[in-house]
Design an enzyme around this catalytic site. Structure first.
Site, short mmCIF file in Angstrom:
data_model
loop_
_atom_site.label_atom_id
_atom_site.label_comp_id
_atom_site.label_asym_id
_atom_site.label_seq_id
_atom_site.Cartn_x
_atom_site.Cartn_y
_atom_site.Cartn_z
N GLN A 145 80.02 -45.09 18.57
CA GLN A 145 79.45 -44.24 17.52
C GLN A 145 80.29 -44.23 16.26
O GLN A 145 79.82 -43.80 15.20
CB GLN A 145 79.27 -42.82 18.04
CG GLN A 145 80.58 -42.08 18.27
CD GLN A 145 80.40 -40.73 18.90
OE1 GLN A 145 80.01 -40.61 20.06
NE2 GLN A 145 80.70 -39.67 18.14
N CYS A 151 76.76 -38.67 18.73
CA CYS A 151 76.72 -38.85 20.18
C CYS A 151 75.37 -38.45 20.76
O CYS A 151 74.91 -39.03 21.75
CB CYS A 151 77.82 -38.03 20.83
SG CYS A 151 77.75 -36.27 20.42
N HIS A 288 79.71 -32.46 22.69
CA HIS A 288 79.55 -33.91 22.85
C HIS A 288 78.42 -34.19 23.83
O HIS A 288 78.28 -33.50 24.85
CB HIS A 288 80.85 -34.51 23.36
CG HIS A 288 80.90 -36.00 23.33
ND1 HIS A 288 80.61 -36.74 22.21
CD2 HIS A 288 81.22 -36.91 24.30
CE1 HIS A 288 80.76 -38.03 22.48
NE2 HIS A 288 81.12 -38.16 23.74
N ASN A 305 80.07 -43.06 28.05
CA ASN A 305 80.42 -42.47 26.76
C ASN A 305 80.01 -43.42 25.64
O ASN A 305 79.49 -44.51 25.88
CB ASN A 305 81.92 -42.17 26.71
CG ASN A 305 82.27 -41.09 25.71
OD1 ASN A 305 81.42 -40.59 24.99
ND2 ASN A 305 83.54 -40.74 25.65
#
Length: 336
Positions: A145, A151, A288, A305
């Site tokens: 990102q 995110c 997040h 992630n």
């Protein structure tokens, strides 16, 4: 900006004192890290500031990894010259926006009538001792990102990518940039690009407009004007559900497909490997969005992630069982 200048000025007053505590080994470590990450600073003042931040983070890393009681290790990475405050500002979602989303989303737990039937079907599944959707070919590669709190779009895109594979047997990278640019207040969504947003807003948008592929709408890590028209732009989710916040419900859901979640990633920055349990469970800050792709036999959650594949365990982190970092609180799953 003024705060940073003041901080830099203070640091400049004591470089010699600080330098006395910096070993040659640490300087070599910094030089190697700086070269590897291609760090270029505005001036010598900023360079000195970044060095001091780096050395402080290095000290914390060495102390943490020397503790045999720790269940995870931390390491130098792209965030190692950032303060904790800068990491939150540049990488995580803005807290006031997230609090606003939470207030709204707490009142919304389902999308349409198809949810109850699909949820019932998913509950009839046998809960496996462990599951990892990566081994089934249902998870795309880890993305990055960048310095943009987007995110929420990566979590939503990854969720739709996996469901598209499960349903249509094709693995396609969807466009996070389309979501950054188009899931906006102008289009009726309280999401703000690099400042933050909510994955479910992306699902609602995609159900109406469709989400196109990454190659057609590449990621640039800044918010731009929405560059899609019409209502037939690719994959369209038809239904999704909120996952009740218990470990058993999450495991049941994960036997059906991956799950999008909101977590507290305040202390994730330097994670390298192992079972992470470093969140302050008494004070969870949801900041997040990530994708849960499974769990192991010990009940640890396997998380995809969006900080590139060099971070963590090839871009992944394993969280300790139960509600570590608030993982069980805001989970959503595409069902149709």
């Amino acid at each position: 900006m003024n705060k940073k200048l003041i901080l830099l000025s203070i640091i400049m007053l004591m470089p010699l004192c600080l330098a006395q505590n910096i070993s040659i080994e640490k300087l070599l470590t910094y030089n190697k890290w700086s070269s590897q990450h291609q760090r270029v600073y505005l001036n010598e003042h900023e360079k000195l500031f970044r060095q001091m931040v780096f050395f402080e983070n290095l000290q914390k890393i060495q102390e943490h990894n020397s503790d045999p009681n720790k269940t995870y290790s931390i390491h130098l990475n792209q965030f190692s010259d950032m303060t904790k405050e800068e990491f939150a500002e540049k990488i995580l979602m803005k807290q006031d926006l997230v609090n606003h989303f939470i207030k709204e989303m707490d009142q919304q737990v389902t999308h349409n009538d198809s949810n109850s039937e699909t949820q019932l079907n998913s509950k009839s599944l046998t809960i496996a001792a462990s599951i990892d959707w990566r081994t089934k070919g249902a998870v795309t590669s880890v993305k990055n990102q960048g310095s943009c709190g987007s995110c929420w779009t990566f979590s939503a895109a990854a969720l739709m990518e996996s469901f598209n594979f499960i349903k249509n047997k094709v693995l396609v990278d969807f466009s996070e940039q389309q979501l950054v640019d188009c899931v906006t207040p102008a289009n009726g969504y309280q999401s703000y690009g690099c400042s933050g947003g909510w994955p479910v807003s992306c699902l609602d948008y995609a159900s109406k407009v469709g989400i196109t592929t990454l190659d057609k709408y590449p990621y640039v890590a800044v918010q731009k004007n929405c560059n899609v028209t019409g209502t037939n732009n690719g994959f369209k989710p038809k239904g999704w559900i909120y996952i009740p916040n218990t470990s058993n419900e999450f495991k049941t859901a994960l036997n059906f497909s991956p799950v999008s979640v909101i977590v507290d990633a305040t202390n994730w920055g330097n994670y390298q490997s192992g079972i992470f349990n470093g969140c302050d469970q008494s004070h969870i800050n949801y900041n997040h969005a990530v994708l849960v792709v499974g769990y192991d036999q010990q009940g640890n959650w396997i998380i995809k992630n969006s900080w590139n594949a060099y971070w963590g365990e090839n871009g992944y982190i394993r969280l300790a069982p139960d509600n570590t970092c608030g993982i069980l609180t805001y989970g959503y799953q595409v069902t149709a």
